[in-house]
Write a protein that holds these residues in place. Sequence first.
Motif, PDB file in Angstrom:
ATOM      1  N   THR A   1       0.853  -1.191   0.000  1.00 43.78           N
ATOM      2  CA  THR A   1       0.000   0.000   0.000  1.00 43.78           C
ATOM      3  C   THR A   1       0.885   1.235   0.000  1.00 43.78           C
ATOM      4  OG1 THR A   1      -1.641  -1.217   1.281  1.00 43.78           O
ATOM      5  CG2 THR A   1      -1.889   1.162   1.199  1.00 43.78           C
ATOM      6  N   ARG A   2       0.503   2.236  -0.785  1.00 44.91           N
ATOM      7  CA  ARG A   2       1.264   3.487  -0.885  1.00 44.91           C
ATOM      8  C   ARG A   2       0.591   4.569  -0.039  1.00 44.91           C
ATOM      9  NH1 ARG A   2       0.706   5.374  -6.523  1.00 44.91           N
ATOM     10  NH2 ARG A   2      -1.084   6.523  -5.731  1.00 44.91           N
ATOM     11  N   TYR A   3       1.406   5.376   0.613  1.00 43.90           N
ATOM     12  CA  TYR A   3       0.934   6.508   1.423  1.00 43.90           C
ATOM     13  C   TYR A   3       1.823   7.716   1.172  1.00 43.90           C
ATOM     14  CZ  TYR A   3      -1.193   2.875   4.394  1.00 43.90           C
ATOM     15  OH  TYR A   3      -1.912   1.817   4.869  1.00 43.90           O
ATOM     16  N   LEU A   4       1.272   8.900   1.404  1.00 40.84           N
ATOM     17  CA  LEU A   4       2.080  10.105   1.527  1.00 40.84           C
ATOM     18  C   LEU A   4       2.272  10.323   3.017  1.00 40.84           C
ATOM     19  CD1 LEU A   4       0.680  12.673  -1.057  1.00 40.84           C
ATOM     20  CD2 LEU A   4       2.980  11.714  -0.947  1.00 40.84           C
ATOM     21  N   MET A   5       3.499  10.382   3.451  1.00 36.44           N
ATOM     22  CA  MET A   5       3.829  10.503   4.865  1.00 36.44           C
ATOM     23  C   MET A   5       3.164  11.743   5.467  1.00 36.44           C
ATOM     24  SD  MET A   5       5.504   9.073   7.192  1.00 36.44           S
ATOM     25  CE  MET A   5       6.955   8.931   8.160  1.00 36.44           C
ATOM     26  N   GLY A   6       2.409  11.512   6.556  1.00 39.01           N
ATOM     27  CA  GLY A   6       1.807  12.608   7.291  1.00 39.01           C
ATOM     28  C   GLY A   6       0.571  13.227   6.663  1.00 39.01           C
ATOM     29  N   GLU A   7      -0.009  12.573   5.634  1.00 43.45           N
ATOM     30  CA  GLU A   7      -1.192  13.135   4.983  1.00 43.45           C
ATOM     31  C   GLU A   7      -2.323  12.115   4.983  1.00 43.45           C
ATOM     32  OE1 GLU A   7      -0.756  15.257   1.327  1.00 43.45           O
ATOM     33  OE2 GLU A   7       1.291  15.847   1.821  1.00 43.45           O
ATOM     34  N   LEU A   8      -3.414  12.448   5.672  1.00 45.58           N
ATOM     35  CA  LEU A   8      -4.580  11.571   5.703  1.00 45.58           C
ATOM     36  C   LEU A   8      -5.209  11.464   4.316  1.00 45.58           C
ATOM     37  CD1 LEU A   8      -6.274  12.784   8.994  1.00 45.58           C
ATOM     38  CD2 LEU A   8      -5.047  10.642   8.621  1.00 45.58           C
ATOM     39  N   GLY A   9      -5.832  10.310   4.063  1.00 46.01           N
ATOM     40  CA  GLY A   9      -6.560  10.124   2.817  1.00 46.01           C
ATOM     41  C   GLY A   9      -5.701   9.812   1.613  1.00 46.01           C
ATOM     42  N   THR A  10      -4.452   9.458   1.826  1.00 46.30           N
ATOM     43  CA  THR A  10      -3.561   9.185   0.697  1.00 46.30           C
ATOM     44  C   THR A  10      -3.270   7.702   0.509  1.00 46.30           C
ATOM     45  OG1 THR A  10      -1.565   9.492   2.044  1.00 46.30           O
ATOM     46  CG2 THR A  10      -2.448  11.441   0.898  1.00 46.30           C
ATOM     47  N   ARG A  11      -3.956   6.841   1.239  1.00 43.80           N
ATOM     48  CA  ARG A  11      -3.750   5.396   1.127  1.00 43.80           C
ATOM     49  C   ARG A  11      -4.191   4.931  -0.264  1.00 43.80           C
ATOM     50  NH1 ARG A  11      -6.008   0.533   4.902  1.00 43.80           N
ATOM     51  NH2 ARG A  11      -5.825  -1.034   3.287  1.00 43.80           N
ATOM     52  N   HIS A  12      -3.326   4.143  -0.922  1.00 42.71           N
ATOM     53  CA  HIS A  12      -3.639   3.637  -2.251  1.00 42.71           C
ATOM     54  C   HIS A  12      -3.059   2.228  -2.413  1.00 42.71           C
ATOM     55  CE1 HIS A  12      -4.494   3.771  -6.529  1.00 42.71           C
ATOM     56  NE2 HIS A  12      -3.297   3.275  -6.726  1.00 42.71           N
ATOM     57  N   PRO A  13      -3.908   1.209  -2.667  1.00 39.87           N
ATOM     58  CA  PRO A  13      -3.382  -0.140  -2.872  1.00 39.87           C
ATOM     59  C   PRO A  13      -2.519  -0.194  -4.136  1.00 39.87           C
ATOM     60  CG  PRO A  13      -5.731  -0.069  -3.357  1.00 39.87           C
ATOM     61  CD  PRO A  13      -5.349   1.279  -2.825  1.00 39.87           C
ATOM     62  N   VAL A  14      -1.397  -0.894  -4.043  1.00 35.53           N
ATOM     63  CA  VAL A  14      -0.463  -0.971  -5.159  1.00 35.53           C
ATOM     64  C   VAL A  14      -0.451  -2.374  -5.769  1.00 35.53           C
ATOM     65  CG1 VAL A  14       1.975  -0.821  -5.813  1.00 35.53           C
ATOM     66  CG2 VAL A  14       1.003   0.858  -4.246  1.00 35.53           C
TER      67      VAL A  14
END
Length: 89
Positions: free
Chosen positions: A48-61
């Motif tokens: 899963t991809r995230y932007l560190m420290g930003e809510l709502g950025t979870r994206h399955p890879v």
Amino acid sequence: MSEMIYAVHTTRPDDVGAVEILFRSQREARSYAKDRSKDFRVLSASVTRYLMGELGTRHPVAWFIGGVEQSGRATRPGGLYPTDAVPAD
């Protein structure tokens, strides 16, 4: 600017595990998940991809079973993702 990170977690017969490890590169995360999905009692491993420290950025890879990448639309394994139809009353 926020840093992109990649998390790997596994699914086992009785548990969807928490994040096991974080990577800075998608390539490293995919490689780890592919290998981890071959381990005893591991049904699948997901990236899963995230932007560190930003809510709502979870994206399955990606997700893997037995070292093979699966389609994003494929049925997930384990008791937490039931696949049998429930009989009507």
